[in-house]
Each structure stands twice: as C-alpha cells, then as structure tokens.
Write an enzyme that holds these catalytic residues in place. Sequence first.
Site, PDB file in Angstrom:
ATOM      1  N   GLY A  38      -8.746  -2.937 -23.593  1.00  0.00           N
ATOM      2  CA  GLY A  38      -9.170  -2.950 -22.196  1.00  0.00           C
ATOM      3  C   GLY A  38      -9.674  -4.321 -21.789  1.00  0.00           C
ATOM      4  O   GLY A  38     -10.333  -5.011 -22.566  1.00  0.00           O
TER       5      GLY A  38
ATOM      6  N   ARG B 120      -1.354  -2.141 -24.809  1.00  0.00           N
ATOM      7  CA  ARG B 120      -1.408  -1.343 -26.024  1.00  0.00           C
ATOM      8  C   ARG B 120      -0.068  -1.494 -26.740  1.00  0.00           C
ATOM      9  O   ARG B 120       0.976  -1.585 -26.102  1.00  0.00           O
ATOM     10  CB  ARG B 120      -1.649   0.137 -25.699  1.00  0.00           C
ATOM     11  CG  ARG B 120      -2.799   0.385 -24.739  1.00  0.00           C
ATOM     12  CD  ARG B 120      -4.147   0.189 -25.391  1.00  0.00           C
ATOM     13  NE  ARG B 120      -5.235   0.501 -24.457  1.00  0.00           N
ATOM     14  CZ  ARG B 120      -6.513   0.350 -24.738  1.00  0.00           C
ATOM     15  NH1 ARG B 120      -6.878  -0.096 -25.932  1.00  0.00           N
ATOM     16  NH2 ARG B 120      -7.449   0.643 -23.850  1.00  0.00           N
TER      17      ARG B 120
ATOM     18  N   ASP C 125     -13.081  -2.933 -31.037  1.00  0.00           N
ATOM     19  CA  ASP C 125     -12.905  -2.573 -32.445  1.00  0.00           C
ATOM     20  C   ASP C 125     -11.469  -2.174 -32.783  1.00  0.00           C
ATOM     21  O   ASP C 125     -10.999  -2.422 -33.897  1.00  0.00           O
ATOM     22  CB  ASP C 125     -13.892  -1.479 -32.862  1.00  0.00           C
ATOM     23  CG  ASP C 125     -13.821  -0.241 -31.981  1.00  0.00           C
ATOM     24  OD1 ASP C 125     -12.992  -0.213 -31.050  1.00  0.00           O
ATOM     25  OD2 ASP C 125     -14.602   0.692 -32.218  1.00  0.00           O
TER      26      ASP C 125
ATOM     27  N   THR D  51     -15.535  -6.502 -24.458  1.00  0.00           N
ATOM     28  CA  THR D  51     -15.468  -5.119 -23.979  1.00  0.00           C
ATOM     29  C   THR D  51     -16.724  -4.825 -23.176  1.00  0.00           C
ATOM     30  O   THR D  51     -17.811  -5.273 -23.555  1.00  0.00           O
ATOM     31  CB  THR D  51     -15.346  -4.109 -25.143  1.00  0.00           C
ATOM     32  OG1 THR D  51     -15.587  -2.782 -24.654  1.00  0.00           O
ATOM     33  CG2 THR D  51     -16.355  -4.404 -26.249  1.00  0.00           C
TER      34      THR D  51
ATOM     35  N   ASP E  13     -18.207  -2.051 -23.012  1.00  0.00           N
ATOM     36  CA  ASP E  13     -18.971  -0.948 -23.605  1.00  0.00           C
ATOM     37  C   ASP E  13     -20.156  -1.398 -24.463  1.00  0.00           C
ATOM     38  O   ASP E  13     -21.071  -0.606 -24.708  1.00  0.00           O
ATOM     39  CB  ASP E  13     -18.044  -0.067 -24.456  1.00  0.00           C
ATOM     40  CG  ASP E  13     -17.046   0.710 -23.616  1.00  0.00           C
ATOM     41  OD1 ASP E  13     -17.368   1.010 -22.452  1.00  0.00           O
ATOM     42  OD2 ASP E  13     -15.943   0.984 -24.115  1.00  0.00           O
TER      43      ASP E  13
ATOM     44  N   ASP F  94     -20.366  -1.767 -27.594  1.00  0.00           N
ATOM     45  CA  ASP F  94     -20.508  -0.839 -28.718  1.00  0.00           C
ATOM     46  C   ASP F  94     -20.026  -1.426 -30.043  1.00  0.00           C
ATOM     47  O   ASP F  94     -19.693  -0.690 -30.973  1.00  0.00           O
ATOM     48  CB  ASP F  94     -19.741   0.456 -28.424  1.00  0.00           C
ATOM     49  CG  ASP F  94     -18.263   0.221 -28.160  1.00  0.00           C
ATOM     50  OD1 ASP F  94     -17.851  -0.953 -27.994  1.00  0.00           O
ATOM     51  OD2 ASP F  94     -17.498   1.204 -28.118  1.00  0.00           O
TER      52      ASP F  94
ATOM     53  N   MET G  15     -18.504   4.210 -17.305  1.00  0.00           N
ATOM     54  CA  MET G  15     -17.706   4.160 -18.533  1.00  0.00           C
ATOM     55  C   MET G  15     -18.603   4.269 -19.765  1.00  0.00           C
ATOM     56  O   MET G  15     -19.782   3.935 -19.726  1.00  0.00           O
ATOM     57  CB  MET G  15     -16.870   2.894 -18.568  1.00  0.00           C
ATOM     58  CG  MET G  15     -15.683   2.940 -17.615  1.00  0.00           C
ATOM     59  SD  MET G  15     -14.605   1.502 -17.762  1.00  0.00           S
ATOM     60  CE  MET G  15     -13.236   2.039 -16.708  1.00  0.00           C
TER      61      MET G  15
ATOM     62  N   ARG H  83     -17.021   6.185 -23.242  1.00  0.00           N
ATOM     63  CA  ARG H  83     -16.429   7.392 -23.830  1.00  0.00           C
ATOM     64  C   ARG H  83     -17.134   7.787 -25.123  1.00  0.00           C
ATOM     65  O   ARG H  83     -17.325   8.963 -25.405  1.00  0.00           O
ATOM     66  CB  ARG H  83     -14.932   7.168 -24.081  1.00  0.00           C
ATOM     67  CG  ARG H  83     -14.173   8.399 -24.551  1.00  0.00           C
ATOM     68  CD  ARG H  83     -12.680   8.162 -24.596  1.00  0.00           C
ATOM     69  NE  ARG H  83     -12.312   7.087 -25.509  1.00  0.00           N
ATOM     70  CZ  ARG H  83     -11.854   5.901 -25.122  1.00  0.00           C
ATOM     71  NH1 ARG H  83     -11.703   5.646 -23.836  1.00  0.00           N
ATOM     72  NH2 ARG H  83     -11.542   4.979 -26.010  1.00  0.00           N
TER      73      ARG H  83
END
Length: 329
Positions: free
Chosen positions: A16, A77, A108, A131, A133, A135, A175, A177
């Site tokens: 992303g 992708r 990741d 990213t 996120d 994370d 966002m 997930r």
Amino acid sequence: MNLQNIKRIAVLTSGGDAPGMNATIRAVVRACTFYKIDCFGVFRGFQGLIEGDLKQMGPRDVKYIISKGGTILKSARSKEFMTLEGRKKAYETLQKNQIDALIVIGGDGSFTGALMLSVEFNFPVIGIPGTIDNDIFGTSHTIGYDTALNTIIDVVDKIRDTATSHKRIFFVEVMGRDAGFVALNSGIGIGAEAILIPEENIGLPKLLENLKRSKASGKSSCIVIVAEGEKSGKNVYELSNYVEENLPEYDVRVSVIGHIQRGGAPSCFDRVLASRSGVAAVEALLKGEKNIMIGLQNDLIAYTPLEKAIKEHAQIDKELIRISDILAV
C-alpha cells in the site's frame, strides 16, 4: 560480493502507498548521487522487477517530489513474485542490469518478499518501513503514519462540528486491519468518547456502557473511532445498528474515511523521516550491512534484522489506552 564496493543500487516501492514514499525515493537517489553510485528506480514493485521495468535515475528525476503523496515508482501486488520462479526472474533482472543491492520501501509483506529473494539468491537487500499503519517492529514511526494521523484529525474535527449540531453519535472507521495504532492515537487526538481497536476487544455491552456514561455526564454527542479490524461487531455498521437499537434517543451515523488516509502531501515529520531513512539505507549498504530494516528508535536511526522485523510484532502502548479511558469522562 564486496558490499563496500557497491556501484549500482535499485529502489522500489511495494504494498500500500503511504505519504512520504516519494520523499524516500528522492533521498535514496540523491544519496546515491552524492556517493557516486548509479541508482535505478523499479516501477510497479516486485512485478516490475520481474518484468525488467526499471530505469536509471538522477537528482533531476526526483525534483519537486518531496511534497507529493503516493509513489512515482508506482506500487503493485505480485502473485508471481510469491513463487520461486517469479523471484528467479526478478533476480535475473538484477543481474542483467548489474545491480549490486536492492532497497525496498514498504511494509512487512514487502519485507518478507525481499528477504526471500535475498536468502535464495544471496542478494543484499535493505528495508525502509513505509506504511500508515505503524505496525512494523523495530521502529517507533513508519513513513506515512504521522501524515495519516493528521489527515484523520482534520476530517474528524469537521465531523465533530456536525455531531454536536445534531446530537449525533458518529462511528468513524479508520484504517488498521490488524493493529490499532492509527485508531488509538487519532482517537486521543480528536477527543473521542470511545476507541475500538483489535488489541482491546471491549465487546458491545462495554461500548454501550461507555456511551451511556458519556450521556449521563452531560454529553449530547459522541465520536467513536473504530479500527477496521476491530472485532466487537462484524463491521462498523453492525456496531452502529446495535447502538441505535439500545440508545434510540441518539441519531447514529457512520463515516468510513477510507483511502483518503493514504493520500496527500506528507507532513514535515514524514518528509524528514523519509530523508533520514533513504540516506541511512544507502550508507548502510556502503558499510557492509545487508538484510536489515532502517528504523527510528529514540529519535535515532537504528538497524533491525529483516527477519526480526517480520516475525516480531509492534506492541500497542497500554498507557495510551489508560489515558483514553480517563479522558473520555
């Protein structure tokens, strides 16, 4: 291969998109120029690497992109790269173009692919976490995270205006997930009455209890920030319906912010982080490093083995959860 004699580096963006990816590309290209290394931009991520879609880039190829969202190298992708045959084609592209090392900007999943390529073909790679996120293990901030938070704050501040005008409860989905970093930090930033994240499955009864407490304290409107991966309900609309049935005095609305969180000009923080990370990645290769991720720890550039960055999980700050509960009174 003597890594300290690296002459050609390739860079790609994968997964992303995130604000600051362009600033990172710019830093990699210009750092290569500074150190008299040829830099090649790979278009469309690992799929572009498989297909040989790359070109040499210099400082003028990355002018004015520090302020642009998205990625000029594009992202895609690649199911083909998930196969050994696909990775072999990617390696052959690197060999054909006499590339000595690869810098991958992504999350990741992108790092997993990069590490597999490295292990299977003994090829040096460096990861830069890009990213929204946040994370990724091994860094306090991923590139794009700060910008995404600021975008959410701007949007939800506007939603708050209409919520207070009409005595409404707004469920705002952001966002996240698998992780609640975006939801937790943006929720505290906008003064949300409740924050729902995957790491803390509070359940529907507890959510209702929190909203009733807010109403009893005199609040006539509420903002509930919901991470998309939160499991109290099947989705944000089920949460909304449940509350509407049990608190009929409230007018309940749902707002899904969606991909607007990924776009826009990167914040100053993300531009600086991207610049530091891009330079650090090139310099790491020149120092003989490989198969590491460039991260930020205690405001200093730090290296984390790619394997560890992939396998370990960044932990949510429990202190922020406690603070959000205190401030929701």
